[in-house]
Design an enzyme around this catalytic site. Structure first.
Site, mmCIF file in Angstrom:
data_model
loop_
_atom_site.group_PDB
_atom_site.id
_atom_site.type_symbol
_atom_site.label_atom_id
_atom_site.label_comp_id
_atom_site.label_asym_id
_atom_site.label_seq_id
_atom_site.Cartn_x
_atom_site.Cartn_y
_atom_site.Cartn_z
ATOM 1 N N LYS A 104 0.848 -1.189 0.000
ATOM 2 C CA LYS A 104 0.000 0.000 0.000
ATOM 3 C C LYS A 104 0.886 1.242 0.000
ATOM 4 O O LYS A 104 1.829 1.347 0.787
ATOM 5 C CB LYS A 104 -0.911 -0.021 1.229
ATOM 6 N N GLU A 159 -19.403 -6.407 9.617
ATOM 7 C CA GLU A 159 -20.410 -5.709 10.398
ATOM 8 C C GLU A 159 -21.408 -6.652 11.061
ATOM 9 O O GLU A 159 -21.827 -6.422 12.209
ATOM 10 C CB GLU A 159 -21.161 -4.714 9.500
ATOM 11 N N ARG A 174 -25.638 -3.035 6.781
ATOM 12 C CA ARG A 174 -25.206 -4.389 6.421
ATOM 13 C C ARG A 174 -25.467 -5.392 7.548
ATOM 14 O O ARG A 174 -25.337 -6.594 7.346
ATOM 15 C CB ARG A 174 -23.719 -4.380 6.057
#
Length: 627
Positions: A291, A374, A402
């Protein structure tokens, strides 16, 4: 090796090779030897363009080589390419005809921060939330098979998105239906394996080759007639792969696993993808990337450079900045944890965004980051509450959607003590409709046992968090992104009387019933109209005594909320008035029945008529119509 840059260019860099490409068809005409040069130019352009607009940063830098290789090998947009999560897709946007539009990224009438079907034929599936790509890609692959099309489907999923159960549900199903598709796992945190190097890259080339695939299928046909021999050969192959690659799980789900390979090695990527494009059935390629690759500050601090703001001169500061609502929550969480050892904090991968950093450092044994999961976060909280803990779930409004079944079935039905600290309620600005918290009042209000609070300012946010924590049963406090009006915060852990609002201005004829942080706008509009303002505080239960008083003393009741009008707090007021048979004119102000496109938050509110002048105008229009 990719070049490494140390500064974000302030002027548009020279990128002649990139500038010569207006489609992926032109990209595929390049010689392989030109691709590293293109990667350097693409990375440099990305640095400059995001510096001009702000936006997601580190993930895009990490997939420059992968993006080039995918578009080089696959016939996009005819072949379907899906990105998960969407903030990896900036290089994809640049290479697919939107290079010059990057200057409008995340701005009104500009291009979106995420892939969007209406924006480009290359954006095959809209995405803002994570872990959807394999399911959607599988659907596309099955549709192609049913239509008799020889079309390839590729889903690129980040290792963070692989933590969601939905991704594994799709992996399991794809293996069962034997669909022709490729999943590319972009592992930018080495969370699965550190096994990257020459041997691994060489193994990937061999295992992805057609020669190996033909040998494997031929051996399977011969040895399948001798079950013990085939079983031995299968286990031997799996053992060999397991020694060199962490792919046994995916193999057991029915996928042909290849990797891990270096996601910044363009020749290896191109060779492996070219081989895999010819293979039938579910294919899984594991690439390891870094990243922030190619920008040294982002490589050193990938979390800090996950996203950046626009590079521009900082305004003069008086040394006192207002805290964000997330900061109010973070401080309250630490203070309440000091006062009550039962408190535990749970977040689905939003430690920084929801400001649980200090809590995680001070109370590491009571801090749980469940990653992008979630549903698990909510049921985990329910289980903790069953055993006497007092869980606080810090979650964005859009992500709580969600876990709606878990909220109802696992928490509310059992009337468990779980506090939901709902961040990013209302409009969120440049991230647009996929991240807007437009619906939480509507989807929470219909659930029995729920306590729902909407603070007007910073101090009420802290008080309501305390109220919800001390409440027996499920409770929710919704608060927006950004800063508030600057109301001083009382450090006491003071609870509010449940279901009681307050009058904040006495006027005549019109009463504005405010739910949430639009209170300051309500007061400004009320000054111009000489209207009454009530800070209702509680969406559920409503302060019906105050509501009766306002209905008795005013010609027009105006409900105000930064939530969808349909099913929102205004609907609750309407329902109660109708149930009581009270005859009074009502005007509901809130978010309209459409998706509000990305823009500056203040401009979005003005577009919806929820700034002070918009509120005043709507009320005057209603009064004029009645007169």
């Amino acid at each position: 090796m990719p070049s490494t840059f140390h500064d974000i260019p302030l002027e548009r860099p020279c990128t002649p090779l990139l500038d010569s490409l207006d489609s992926t068809a032109q990209l595929r005409e390049l010689d392989v030897a030109q691709l590293p040069e293109l990667a350097d130019e693409l990375r440099l352009f990305l640095l400059w363009s995001v510096g001009q607009t702000g936006g997601h940063f580190g993930a895009g830098l990490g997939v420059v080589e992968l993006t080039i290789a995918l578009h080089y090998i696959y016939d996009t947009p005819e072949d379907r390419l899906l990105w998960d999560v969407g903030h990896q897709a900036y290089p994809h946007k640049i290479l697919t005809g939107r290079r010059e539009q990057m200057a409008t990224l995340r701005q009104k009438d500009g291009i979106s921060a995420f892939p969007r079907r209406s924006e480009s034929p290359y954006d095959t599936f809209g995405v803002g939330h994570s872990s959807t790509s394999i399911s959607a890609g599988l659907g596309m692959a099955i549709a192609a098979q049913l239509q008799g099309l020889d079309r390839r489907t590729v889903a690129v999923i980040g290792d963070g998105a692989m933590t969601a159960g939905m991704a594994f549900e799709a992996l399991n199903h794809a293996g069962e239906v034997d669909a022709d598709m490729l999943v590319v796992l972009n592992d930018n945190d080495m969370s699965i394996s550190h096994n990257v190097g020459g041997l691994s890259n060489y193994l990937a080339k061999i295992l992805s080759s057609r020669t190996y695939a033909h040998m494997r299928e031929g051996s399977k046909k011969v040895l399948s007639k001798i079950p013990p021999a085939w079983e031995l050969a299968r286990k031997t192959e799996e053992t060999a792969k397991a020694m060199l690659a962490p792919g046994v799980l995916f193999e057991e789900l029915g996928w042909n696993y290849i990797g891990p390979i270096d996601g910044h090695d363009l020749p290896t990527l191109v060779t492996t993808l070219r081989n895999m494009r010819q293979l039938k059935g579910p294919q899984f390629l594991h690439v390891v990337t870094k990243k922030g690759k190619g920008f040294s500050p982002a490589e050193a601090d990938p979390i800090g450079y996950h996203a950046i703001t626009k590079l521009e001169p900082k305004p003069a500061s008086n040394g006192q900045s207002k805290p964000r609502y997330s900061n109010i929550f973070g401080q309250w969480l630490c203070d309440m944890a000091e006062a009550d050892a039962r408190l535990v904090g749970i977040t689905p991968a939003m430690k920084e965004g929801s400001d649980l950093i200090a809590f995680s450092e001070r109370f590491p044994q009571r801090y749980f980051d469940v990653a992008i999961a979630e549903q698990h976060a909510v049921t985990l909280a329910a289980g903790m509450a069953c055993e006497g803990a007092k869980p606080v779930v810090a979650i964005y409004s859009t992500f709580l959607q969600r876990a709606y079944d878990q909220l109802i079935h696992d928490v509310a039905v059992q009337d468990l003590d779980v506090l939901f600290a709902i961040d990013r309620a209302g409009l969120v600005g440049e991230d647009g409709p996929t991240h807007a918290g437009s619906f939480d009042i509507s989807y929470l209000r219909c659930i029995p046992n729920m306590l729902i609070m909407a603070p007007a300012d910073e101090n009420e946010t802290r008080q309501m968090l305390t109220t919800g924590f001390l409440h027996h049963g499920p409770a929710a406090v919704r608060y927006p992104r950004g800063t508030g009006p600057g109301v001083p915060v009382d450090p006491a852990l003071q609870a509010l009387p449940i279901g009681k609002g307050v009058l904040t201005r006495q006027g005549q004829r019109v009463a504005i019933l405010n739910f949430g942080t639009l209170h300051a706008n309500a007061l400004l509009a009320a000054e111009a109209l000489d209207a009454t303002v009530a800070n209702m505080r509680f969406v559920k239960p409503l302060d019906t005594e105050l509501l009766q008083q306002l209905a008795d003393g005013h010609e027009l009741l105006v409900t105000l909320e930064e939530n969808a009008i349909m099913g929102g707090a205004g609907s609750a007021v309407n329902e109660w008035l109708l149930d009581q048979g009270i005859q009074v004119q009502v005007l509901n102000l809130g978010l309209p029945d459409l998706y509000i496109e990305h823009d500056k938050p203040a401009s979005m509110l003005a577009e919806c008529g929820l700034d002070a002048s918009g509120i005043e105008r709507s009320i005057r229009d209603r009064l004029s119509a009645e007169d």
